[in-house]
Design an enzyme around this catalytic site. Structure first.
Site: not given
Ligand code: DGL
Length: 271
Positions: A12-13, A75, A154, A186, A188
């Site tokens: 993931d990011s 992600c 966050e 997403c 989050h």
């Molecule tokens: N993990 C990213 C997503 O699911 C969200 C956070 C980011 O922008 O990197 O799109």
């Protein structure tokens, strides 16, 4: 090494992909997992396609060092833009979250009016819309980028007047379009589900692709006859590209089994 002993790789990011790890552990409790969170370069959702693809190539290369038997892109942003390129470069099975999310939404909707929310990059890719239309061409898809949702999560602002006002501003167009199902596109957003549900009302079903993604991983392991031994001891390892302190602190909120150390690593670059 026999595939049954190899871990599943997840990237993931940042930290949000732990929600997908939680679903994987629930669905496949015997499997070991190596998680990679690119915390030094998060967010991906505001970046261009070429940058997202380059980062994703590097992330897969990192996970391959552990002999992973498949890779899950937790992600949504990376799944949206990088999946076809990753599948072109690497032989290991790679599973994204877009198709599973689309399938879950099509199964859920009664009116065929499906909303999708995600980062700017995810929504601009049109990936969810395309995936839904591959399953049901007659579905109406209404997409909305919600760039302020990731920083809200966050910061831990999951409730309260600011959170509600932002959710209202983003979600009102979807309410006007009378959606009955909303994809939380997403990593989050599941944490904002109570606030989102409050704005949309109880008649709109929220779809989180994590569970369906875990079911798809089960399918991949079944096809490859690559399940871990049921009595083995699964191992969970976590790697990040920035200081692990934040990840350690917040990780437990997303993943109850977050045991073991979190290590900081640096990646070999792609051009
Ligand atoms: N993990 C990213 C997503 O699911 C969200 C956070 C980011 O922008 O990197 O799109």
């Amino acid at each position: 090494m026999h595939a049954s002993r190899q871990p599943i790789g997840v990237f993931d990011s940042g930290i949000g992909g732990l929600t997908v790890v939680q679903a994987l552990i629930h669905e496949l409790p015997a499997e070991s997992i190596v998680y990679f969170g690119d915390t030094a370069r998060v967010p991906y959702g505001t970046k261009s396609k070429s940058t997202i693809v380059k980062f994703s190539l590097e992330n897969v290369e990192f996970l391959l060092r552990f002999g992973v038997k498949c890779i899950v892109i937790a992600c949504n942003t990376a799944s949206s833009w990088a999946l076809p390129t990753l599948r072109k470069y690497f032989k290991v099975p790679i599973i994204g979250v877009i198709r599973p999310g689309a399938m879950a939404a099509v199964r859920q909707t009664r009116t065929k009016r499906i909303g999708v929310i995600g980062t700017t990059a995810t929504i601009r890719s049109g990936a969810y819309e395309a995936a839904i239309h591959r399953i049901d061409p007659s579905a109406k898809v209404i997409s909305q980028e919600c760039p302020l949702f990731v920083p809200l999560v966050e910061e831990g602002w999951l409730t309260g007047s600011i959170c509600r006002a932002i959710a209202q501003a983003y979600l009102e167009p979807l309410t006007r379009q009378r959606i009955d199902t909303l994809i939380l596109g997403c990593t989050h957003y599941p944490l904002l589900a109570p606030a989102i549900q409050q704005v949309l009302g109880r008649d709109v079903a929220l779809v989180d692709s994590a569970q369906q993604t875990a079911a798809e991983v089960r399918g991949v392991l079944t096809a490859a006859d690559a399940f871990a031994q049921p009595n083995g001891h699964p191992r969970y390892r976590f790697f990040v590209t920035d200081e692990p302190a934040h990840f350690n602190r917040v990780g437990h909120r997303l993943l109850t089994q977050m045991t073991g150390s979190v290590e900081r690593v640096s990646l070999r670059g792609w051009p």
